[in-house]
Scaffold this motif. Structure first.
Motif, PDB file in Angstrom:
ATOM      1  N   SER A   1       0.808  -1.218   0.000  1.00 15.16           N
ATOM      2  CA  SER A   1       0.000   0.000   0.000  1.00 15.16           C
ATOM      3  C   SER A   1       0.843   1.271   0.000  1.00 15.16           C
ATOM      4  CB  SER A   1      -0.929   0.024   1.225  1.00 15.16           C
ATOM      5  OG  SER A   1      -0.178   0.088   2.416  1.00 15.16           O
ATOM      6  N   SER A   2       2.142   1.128  -0.124  1.00 16.10           N
ATOM      7  CA  SER A   2       3.034   2.284  -0.052  1.00 16.10           C
ATOM      8  C   SER A   2       3.584   2.655  -1.423  1.00 16.10           C
ATOM      9  CB  SER A   2       4.209   1.993   0.892  1.00 16.10           C
ATOM     10  OG  SER A   2       5.055   1.016   0.348  1.00 16.10           O
ATOM     11  N   VAL A   3       3.968   3.913  -1.536  1.00 19.30           N
ATOM     12  CA  VAL A   3       4.775   4.347  -2.674  1.00 19.30           C
ATOM     13  C   VAL A   3       6.224   4.041  -2.301  1.00 19.30           C
ATOM     14  CG1 VAL A   3       5.559   6.301  -4.057  1.00 19.30           C
ATOM     15  CG2 VAL A   3       3.167   6.173  -3.294  1.00 19.30           C
ATOM     16  N   VAL A   4       6.898   3.289  -3.138  1.00 16.39           N
ATOM     17  CA  VAL A   4       8.278   2.913  -2.859  1.00 16.39           C
ATOM     18  C   VAL A   4       9.191   3.627  -3.845  1.00 16.39           C
ATOM     19  CG1 VAL A   4       9.935   1.038  -2.662  1.00 16.39           C
ATOM     20  CG2 VAL A   4       7.558   0.693  -1.966  1.00 16.39           C
ATOM     21  N   GLY A   5      10.214   4.239  -3.313  1.00 17.10           N
ATOM     22  CA  GLY A   5      11.116   4.997  -4.158  1.00 17.10           C
ATOM     23  C   GLY A   5      12.560   4.610  -3.955  1.00 17.10           C
TER      24      GLY A   5
ATOM     25  N   VAL B   1      15.357   9.051  -7.541  1.00 19.86           N
ATOM     26  CA  VAL B   1      15.702   8.464  -8.838  1.00 19.86           C
ATOM     27  C   VAL B   1      14.431   7.987  -9.549  1.00 19.86           C
ATOM     28  CG1 VAL B   1      16.935   6.585  -9.985  1.00 19.86           C
ATOM     29  CG2 VAL B   1      17.965   7.748  -8.008  1.00 19.86           C
ATOM     30  N   ALA B   2      13.628   7.225  -8.824  1.00 18.26           N
ATOM     31  CA  ALA B   2      12.387   6.693  -9.377  1.00 18.26           C
ATOM     32  C   ALA B   2      11.497   6.258  -8.239  1.00 18.26           C
ATOM     33  CB  ALA B   2      12.669   5.499 -10.300  1.00 18.26           C
ATOM     34  N   ASN B   3      10.194   6.260  -8.471  1.00 16.41           N
ATOM     35  CA  ASN B   3       9.316   5.627  -7.500  1.00 16.41           C
ATOM     36  C   ASN B   3       8.187   4.911  -8.219  1.00 16.41           C
ATOM     37  OD1 ASN B   3       7.221   7.496  -7.996  1.00 16.41           O
ATOM     38  ND2 ASN B   3       7.838   8.803  -6.291  1.00 16.41           N
ATOM     39  N   ILE B   4       7.485   4.107  -7.450  1.00 19.59           N
ATOM     40  CA  ILE B   4       6.413   3.288  -8.025  1.00 19.59           C
ATOM     41  C   ILE B   4       5.243   3.277  -7.071  1.00 19.59           C
ATOM     42  CG2 ILE B   4       7.388   1.133  -7.093  1.00 19.59           C
ATOM     43  CD1 ILE B   4       6.455  -0.193  -9.780  1.00 19.59           C
ATOM     44  N   SER B   5       4.058   3.499  -7.625  1.00 16.55           N
ATOM     45  CA  SER B   5       2.845   3.582  -6.821  1.00 16.55           C
ATOM     46  C   SER B   5       2.392   2.187  -6.406  1.00 16.55           C
ATOM     47  CB  SER B   5       1.743   4.258  -7.636  1.00 16.55           C
ATOM     48  OG  SER B   5       1.303   3.383  -8.666  1.00 16.55           O
ATOM     49  N   PRO B   6       1.425   2.117  -5.484  1.00 19.05           N
ATOM     50  CA  PRO B   6       0.892   0.800  -5.112  1.00 19.05           C
ATOM     51  C   PRO B   6       0.341   0.049  -6.315  1.00 19.05           C
ATOM     52  CG  PRO B   6       0.252   2.420  -3.472  1.00 19.05           C
ATOM     53  CD  PRO B   6       0.915   3.178  -4.592  1.00 19.05           C
ATOM     54  N   GLY B   7      -0.180   0.773  -7.283  1.00 14.95           N
ATOM     55  CA  GLY B   7      -0.737   0.126  -8.466  1.00 14.95           C
ATOM     56  C   GLY B   7       0.290  -0.183  -9.540  1.00 14.95           C
TER      57      GLY B   7
ATOM     58  N   LYS C   1      15.694   8.318 -17.255  1.00 12.17           N
ATOM     59  CA  LYS C   1      14.630   7.856 -18.156  1.00 12.17           C
ATOM     60  C   LYS C   1      15.234   7.104 -19.332  1.00 12.17           C
ATOM     61  CE  LYS C   1      11.004  11.237 -17.188  1.00 12.17           C
ATOM     62  NZ  LYS C   1      10.245  12.415 -17.699  1.00 12.17           N
ATOM     63  N   GLY C   2      14.634   5.965 -19.641  1.00 12.66           N
ATOM     64  CA  GLY C   2      15.107   5.147 -20.741  1.00 12.66           C
ATOM     65  C   GLY C   2      16.231   4.208 -20.373  1.00 12.66           C
ATOM     66  N   ARG C   3      16.804   4.390 -19.192  1.00 11.62           N
ATOM     67  CA  ARG C   3      17.908   3.520 -18.755  1.00 11.62           C
ATOM     68  C   ARG C   3      17.535   2.675 -17.534  1.00 11.62           C
ATOM     69  NH1 ARG C   3      22.525   5.693 -16.840  1.00 11.62           N
ATOM     70  NH2 ARG C   3      21.521   7.590 -16.048  1.00 11.62           N
ATOM     71  N   PHE C   4      16.759   3.242 -16.637  1.00 15.14           N
ATOM     72  CA  PHE C   4      16.381   2.550 -15.398  1.00 15.14           C
ATOM     73  C   PHE C   4      14.917   2.126 -15.469  1.00 15.14           C
ATOM     74  CE2 PHE C   4      19.561   4.779 -12.283  1.00 15.14           C
ATOM     75  CZ  PHE C   4      20.607   4.458 -13.139  1.00 15.14           C
ATOM     76  N   THR C   5      14.616   0.999 -14.835  1.00 13.19           N
ATOM     77  CA  THR C   5      13.246   0.506 -14.747  1.00 13.19           C
ATOM     78  C   THR C   5      12.964   0.079 -13.317  1.00 13.19           C
ATOM     79  OG1 THR C   5      13.320  -0.292 -17.036  1.00 13.19           O
ATOM     80  CG2 THR C   5      11.567  -1.145 -15.611  1.00 13.19           C
ATOM     81  N   ILE C   6      11.912   0.639 -12.754  1.00 12.73           N
ATOM     82  CA  ILE C   6      11.493   0.253 -11.402  1.00 12.73           C
ATOM     83  C   ILE C   6      10.296  -0.678 -11.512  1.00 12.73           C
ATOM     84  CG2 ILE C   6       9.983   2.278 -11.086  1.00 12.73           C
ATOM     85  CD1 ILE C   6      10.915   2.323  -8.135  1.00 12.73           C
ATOM     86  N   SER C   7      10.259  -1.684 -10.674  1.00 17.05           N
ATOM     87  CA  SER C   7       9.145  -2.627 -10.678  1.00 17.05           C
ATOM     88  C   SER C   7       8.946  -3.150  -9.268  1.00 17.05           C
ATOM     89  CB  SER C   7       9.417  -3.776 -11.656  1.00 17.05           C
ATOM     90  OG  SER C   7      10.578  -4.493 -11.265  1.00 17.05           O
TER      91      SER C   7
END
Length: 113
Positions: free
Chosen positions: A29-33, A46-52, A62-68
């Protein structure tokens, strides 16, 4: 919630690393960054990802890193490709809940030939 970051190391320019941030309990349920702090500089997002699963990246990656994220494993990943010397920093993960946020200890990424 305790966060454990791992996966840092020494890599040559153009190389890749995958960082992992594993939580001691569910953080679905958290935003993880992922943040990074280079020597003598402030800690920056650097990047974060929402709960969804919606990702946000800062322009330099951008274009080099991918968060999952894999909520079943309580883990968020940062795949870093095309690494550059300016990516050298200590990388930290952060989890933001509605009322609390947590930081993990950092993992060092060094990009050098």
């Amino acid at each position: 919630v305790q966060l454990q970051a791992s996966g840092g190391g020494l890599v040559q320019p153009g190389g890749s690393l995958r960082l992992s941030c594993t939580a001691s309990e569910s953080f679905s349920s958290s935003v993880v960054g992922w943040y990074r702090q280079a020597p003598g500089k402030q800690r920056d997002l650097v990047a974060n990802i929402s709960p969804g699963g919606y990702p946000i990246y800062v322009d330099p990656v951008k274009g080099r890193f991918t968060i999952s994220r894999d909520n079943a494993k309580n883990t968020v990943y940062l795949q870093m490709n095309g690494l550059k010397p300016e990516d050298t920093a200590v990388y930290y993960c952060n989890a933001k809940f509605i009322l609390q946020e947590f930081w993990g200890k950092g993992t060092l990424v060094t990009v050098s030939s």
